[in-house]
Design a protein around this motif. Structure first.
Motif, PDB file in Angstrom:
ATOM      1  N   ALA A  68       2.050  -3.292   9.294  1.00 44.72           N
ATOM      2  CA  ALA A  68       2.166  -1.843   9.188  1.00 44.72           C
ATOM      3  C   ALA A  68       3.613  -1.457   9.563  1.00 44.72           C
ATOM      4  CB  ALA A  68       1.124  -1.082  10.031  1.00 44.72           C
ATOM      5  N   ASP A  69       4.174  -0.359   9.006  1.00 50.59           N
ATOM      6  CA  ASP A  69       5.416   0.211   9.288  1.00 50.59           C
ATOM      7  C   ASP A  69       6.608  -0.741   8.975  1.00 50.59           C
ATOM      8  OD1 ASP A  69       4.383   2.508   9.712  1.00 50.59           O
ATOM      9  OD2 ASP A  69       4.239   2.145  12.069  1.00 50.59           O
ATOM     10  N   ARG A  95      13.451   2.654   2.744  1.00 50.13           N
ATOM     11  CA  ARG A  95      13.491   1.128   3.371  1.00 50.13           C
ATOM     12  C   ARG A  95      12.542   1.091   4.517  1.00 50.13           C
ATOM     13  NH1 ARG A  95      17.919  -1.343   1.487  1.00 50.13           N
ATOM     14  NH2 ARG A  95      19.832  -0.150   0.734  1.00 50.13           N
ATOM     15  N   GLN A  96      11.292   1.763   4.190  1.00 51.62           N
ATOM     16  CA  GLN A  96      10.215   1.804   5.085  1.00 51.62           C
ATOM     17  C   GLN A  96       8.874   1.631   4.245  1.00 51.62           C
ATOM     18  OE1 GLN A  96      10.701   1.760   8.516  1.00 51.62           O
ATOM     19  NE2 GLN A  96       8.573   1.909   9.064  1.00 51.62           N
ATOM     20  N   LEU A  97       8.005   0.567   4.355  1.00 53.21           N
ATOM     21  CA  LEU A  97       6.810   0.379   3.675  1.00 53.21           C
ATOM     22  C   LEU A  97       5.596   0.954   4.688  1.00 53.21           C
ATOM     23  CD1 LEU A  97       7.338  -2.711   1.682  1.00 53.21           C
ATOM     24  CD2 LEU A  97       7.735  -0.284   0.889  1.00 53.21           C
ATOM     25  N   ASP A  98       4.613   1.515   4.141  1.00 55.70           N
ATOM     26  CA  ASP A  98       3.599   2.145   4.864  1.00 55.70           C
ATOM     27  C   ASP A  98       2.909   0.663   5.454  1.00 55.70           C
ATOM     28  OD1 ASP A  98       4.342   4.608   4.829  1.00 55.70           O
ATOM     29  OD2 ASP A  98       3.009   5.026   3.007  1.00 55.70           O
ATOM     30  N   GLU A  99       2.435  -0.200   4.556  1.00 55.33           N
ATOM     31  CA  GLU A  99       1.596  -1.002   4.902  1.00 55.33           C
ATOM     32  C   GLU A  99       1.743  -2.325   3.801  1.00 55.33           C
ATOM     33  OE1 GLU A  99      -3.122  -2.352   5.162  1.00 55.33           O
ATOM     34  OE2 GLU A  99      -2.643  -0.078   5.436  1.00 55.33           O
ATOM     35  N   LYS A 124       0.802  -1.329  -0.086  1.00 53.99           N
ATOM     36  CA  LYS A 124      -0.046  -0.043   0.008  1.00 53.99           C
ATOM     37  C   LYS A 124       0.795   1.292  -0.071  1.00 53.99           C
ATOM     38  CE  LYS A 124      -3.656  -2.617   0.413  1.00 53.99           C
ATOM     39  NZ  LYS A 124      -4.564  -2.883  -0.538  1.00 53.99           N
ATOM     40  N   GLY A 125       0.262   2.439  -0.160  1.00 57.50           N
ATOM     41  CA  GLY A 125       0.960   3.492  -0.035  1.00 57.50           C
ATOM     42  C   GLY A 125       1.647   4.139  -1.415  1.00 57.50           C
ATOM     43  N   PHE A 126       1.482   5.591  -1.626  1.00 57.54           N
ATOM     44  CA  PHE A 126       1.978   6.044  -2.768  1.00 57.54           C
ATOM     45  C   PHE A 126       2.933   7.310  -2.480  1.00 57.54           C
ATOM     46  CE2 PHE A 126       1.912   8.895  -6.418  1.00 57.54           C
ATOM     47  CZ  PHE A 126       2.171   7.960  -7.476  1.00 57.54           C
ATOM     48  N   PRO A 127       4.023   7.570  -3.195  1.00 56.10           N
ATOM     49  CA  PRO A 127       4.677   6.557  -4.066  1.00 56.10           C
ATOM     50  C   PRO A 127       5.336   5.514  -3.545  1.00 56.10           C
ATOM     51  CG  PRO A 127       5.969   8.622  -3.884  1.00 56.10           C
ATOM     52  CD  PRO A 127       4.969   8.602  -3.080  1.00 56.10           C
TER      53      PRO A 127
END
Length: 249
Positions: free
Chosen positions: A94-95, A63-67, A52-55
């Motif tokens: 998450a995180d 090196r951190q993805l929201d979800e 998830k998340g953009f961009p």
């Protein structure tokens, strides 16, 4: 004015190219992550992964993805050596922090669930037992109904019953209500709240052994602990949470 129009058109085109590149990158990353999760979790089927998340490119640079959402079908549960199907296992993470060499991914927080039908719960139950819907009031408490012939239940638990005792027990149908209790490492327990009286001394303990059993659900990322259950007319949904959950690596 013409220069402004050209600038705007250029910005739109470049923005479109960036979005396209971002979506291509996330699609490739989702496929790679699915393969890695399958390998590290020892799954028989490839999971579906949605980042998830953009961009995405900015997230990956940090090196951190929201979800990250993961869904897996074809998962097995085991109980007493019996293997039964789990219709779906899901995890919402998450995180998600990605390791320095992209070899690992760990979520700060995660929620997981696993869905099992009553039909499959019955397959996992001891011989002779049928697991079914306990009604709305008991279902709200995470309870199920377990029924079965007393003789068949006891014999299914490995109890040798002399013919004379079978005559005393007759065709009595046992009905109990079991509560789902959380265990460890993806294990949940079905435990009867109370037992009916058995007209044969010493058989109460054996009946408890026949109707209580553990169910281990595989496929959840390490670190998610199942701690509650929701019952409805068709089956159970096991729910859990975790912190510092390892997605891969």
């Amino acid at each position: 004015m013409r220069a402004l129009r050209i600038t705007l058109i250029t910005a739109v085109v470049l923005g479109g190219l960036f979005v396209a590149a971002d979506r291509i990158a996330v699609h490739v990353a989702e496929g790679e992550a699915a393969d890695r999760i399958k390998a590290t979790q020892g799954l028989s089927a490839t999971p579906e992964v949605s980042i998830k998340g953009f961009p995405f490119l900015t997230q990956i640079a940090n090196r951190q993805l929201d979800e990250v959402d993961v869904s897996v079908t074809g998962i097995d549960a085991t109980a007493g050596g019996r293997t039964v199907a789990v219709s779906e296992v899901r995890a919402e993470l998450a995180d998600v922090r990605i390791g320095g060499n992209f070899a690992s991914a760990t979520a700060a927080r995660a929620e997981g669930s696993a869905r099992v039908s009553y039909e499959d719960l019955t397959k996992s139950a001891p011989s002779g037992a049928t697991v079914g819907y306990a009604g709305p009031e008991r279902a709200a408490k995470g309870q199920v109904k377990v029924t079965g012939p007393s003789v068949q239940l006891l014999e299914g638990a490995g109890v040798a019953i002399p013919d004379a005792i079978k005559g005393v027990l007759g065709n009595e149908e046992i009905e109990v209500y079991s509560t789902i209790e959380a265990g460890e490492s993806g294990t949940v327990r079905l435990k009867a709240d109370s037992l009916p009286e058995i007209p044969v001394p010493g058989f109460d303990t054996e009946l408890r052994r026949a109707v209580d059993y553990d169910l281990r659900i595989d496929g959840l990322p390490g670190g998610i602990t199942l701690n509650r259950a929701k019952a409805d007319e068709t089956g159970l949904t096991f729910l859990g949470t975790g912190q510092g959950v390892s997605l891969v690596g």
